[in-house]
Design an enzyme around this catalytic site. Structure first.
Site, PDB file in Angstrom:
ATOM      1  N   ARG A   1      -0.302  -2.077  -7.187  1.00  8.36           N
ATOM      2  CA  ARG A   1      -0.338  -3.311  -6.029  1.00  8.36           C
ATOM      3  C   ARG A   1      -1.678  -4.084  -6.775  1.00  8.36           C
ATOM      4  NH1 ARG A   1      -1.288  -3.827  -0.738  1.00  8.36           N
ATOM      5  NH2 ARG A   1      -3.373  -4.825   0.513  1.00  8.36           N
TER       6      ARG A   1
ATOM      7  N   LYS B   1      -2.392  -1.885   7.908  1.00 10.21           N
ATOM      8  CA  LYS B   1      -3.509  -1.531   8.750  1.00 10.21           C
ATOM      9  C   LYS B   1      -3.541  -2.043   9.912  1.00 10.21           C
ATOM     10  CE  LYS B   1      -5.991  -0.399   4.817  1.00 10.21           C
ATOM     11  NZ  LYS B   1      -7.424  -0.268   3.776  1.00 10.21           N
TER      12      LYS B   1
ATOM     13  N   ARG C   1       0.759  -1.166  -0.488  1.00 11.26           N
ATOM     14  CA  ARG C   1       0.095  -0.559   0.258  1.00 11.26           C
ATOM     15  C   ARG C   1       0.728   1.438  -0.048  1.00 11.26           C
ATOM     16  NH1 ARG C   1      -2.443  -3.658   4.149  1.00 11.26           N
ATOM     17  NH2 ARG C   1      -4.337  -4.434   3.373  1.00 11.26           N
TER      18      ARG C   1
ATOM     19  N   HIS D   1      -1.997   2.608  -6.501  1.00  7.32           N
ATOM     20  CA  HIS D   1      -2.928   1.221  -5.970  1.00  7.32           C
ATOM     21  C   HIS D   1      -2.641   0.632  -7.219  1.00  7.32           C
ATOM     22  CE1 HIS D   1      -6.287  -1.639  -3.842  1.00  7.32           C
ATOM     23  NE2 HIS D   1      -6.666  -0.833  -4.671  1.00  7.32           N
TER      24      HIS D   1
ATOM     25  N   TYR E   1      -9.354 -15.231   6.990  1.00  8.47           N
ATOM     26  CA  TYR E   1      -8.206 -15.653   6.797  1.00  8.47           C
ATOM     27  C   TYR E   1      -7.359 -17.032   7.358  1.00  8.47           C
ATOM     28  CZ  TYR E   1      -3.641 -16.095   4.015  1.00  8.47           C
ATOM     29  OH  TYR E   1      -2.793 -16.599   3.628  1.00  8.47           O
TER      30      TYR E   1
ATOM     31  N   HIS F   1      -4.584  -8.517   3.243  1.00  9.36           N
ATOM     32  CA  HIS F   1      -5.601  -8.441   3.850  1.00  9.36           C
ATOM     33  C   HIS F   1      -5.943  -9.227   4.879  1.00  9.36           C
ATOM     34  CE1 HIS F   1      -6.781  -6.810  -0.398  1.00  9.36           C
ATOM     35  NE2 HIS F   1      -6.094  -5.988   0.395  1.00  9.36           N
TER      36      HIS F   1
END
Length: 304
Positions: free
Chosen positions: A246, A175, A151, A243, A278, A269
């Site tokens: 990415r 994140k 990112r 992005h 996940y 993610h």
């Protein structure tokens, strides 16, 4: 009875239109849209239906029917808004005791994915011959974006110490302050090394990997502007931004490996989908998938 219901339906729509125009003083555009959506719903009425008699379940069934007919989520969202406003008006006029539109749901609008660049376009973008500091820095930035699917905020926050050259990987703070280890392709490592050779002559404020000529950490907007500039300079005919690189990374990895879980981990993610949590994979598996699939992880001359 049916004629009375029809007459009542027309009257309440007329009164609602007047209410929107005079008391709410909303735009003519909004008034037109709301009435159009309500009339669209009205066409689904049975002979016995009226605005005052419809229940929550009937309205939800009508929205579902419009969805099956191909009405887009965006349009259904407007229909839903019109229904809620109209029934709030009828509630205000004391024509109903409960707003049947409360709790109605419309299909979620899917976020359009950015178009990825094909491998040839990526190669053309990264085919930079300049050996000046800006060219070397920017090439390293773009190689790293595409090599590791980072990112913008992740790349901008990188320090030199986050690059583990011997292992060919980078430590990323994603994140939610979640740390992950991501492989770096050989071409990206080469570009980073070339940039660091130049960076040694710059007096820097901290350990930032990518800096300005004055040694300050490169800002997000500056990175975005540099990528857009290179897209123009390389005559790609598309706007290049972080992005997009990415997304291209993710698309090319999935096309080559078909390993959605590994790519999910590489991208950092939290969830594979909205319903499936996940499952973490070990780094060795990720590195194996990466080395075998990423176009720029292979040395020139290696067999595909």
């Amino acid at each position: 009875m049916a004629d009375e219901a029809l007459s009542g339906n027309v009257r309440w729509l007329t009164d609602f239109e007047r209410y929107l125009r005079t008391e709410r003083q909303v735009s003519a555009y909004t008034v037109r849209n709301y009435l159009f959506e309500l009339q669209r719903i009205e066409k689904l009425f049975s002979e016995a239906d009226s605005w005052l008699s419809l229940q929550h379940e009937s309205l939800q069934a009508m929205l579902a029917k419009l969805h099956r007919k191909g009405l887009s989520p965006r349009s259904l969202s407007l229909t839903l808004s019109a229904l809620k406003q109209f029934y709030e008006f009828l509630l205000r006029e004391q024509q109903i005791k409960v707003n049947p539109a409360i709790g109605l749901t419309a299909p979620k609008q899917g976020k359009p994915l950015p178009k990825n660049m094909d491998v040839d376009s990526i190669s053309h973008l990264l085919d930079i011959d300049g050996d000046d500091p800006l060219s070397l820095r920017d090439k390293a930035i773009m190689e790293l974006f595409y090599s590791s699917g980072l990112r913008l905020a992740e790349l901008a926050a990188l320090n030199v110490s986050d690059i583990q050259f011997s292992q060919g990987q980078v430590k990323v703070l994603g994140k939610g302050s979640k740390e992950r280890i991501v492989p770096i392709g050989k071409l990206a490592l080469t570009a980073i090394n070339q940039w660091l050779d130049i960076k040694r002559d710059i007096v820097c404020e901290d350990d930032a990997l990518f800096v300005t000529a004055k040694g300050k950490r490169l800002a997000h907007r500056s990175i975005q502007a540099r990528l857009a500039k290179w897209g123009q300079d390389q005559a790609l005919g598309i706007k290049v931004h972080p992005h997009k690189l990415r997304h291209s990374f993710a698309t090319h990895m999935l096309e080559s490996s078909a390993d959605l879980r590994a790519v999910q981990e590489l991208l950092g993610h939290a969830n594979l989908s909205t319903t499936q949590v996940y499952t973490s994979l070990d780094f060795q598996h990720l590195a194996k998938v990466y080395d075998g699939a990423h176009p720029r992880a292979k040395k020139r001359g290696d067999k595909a």
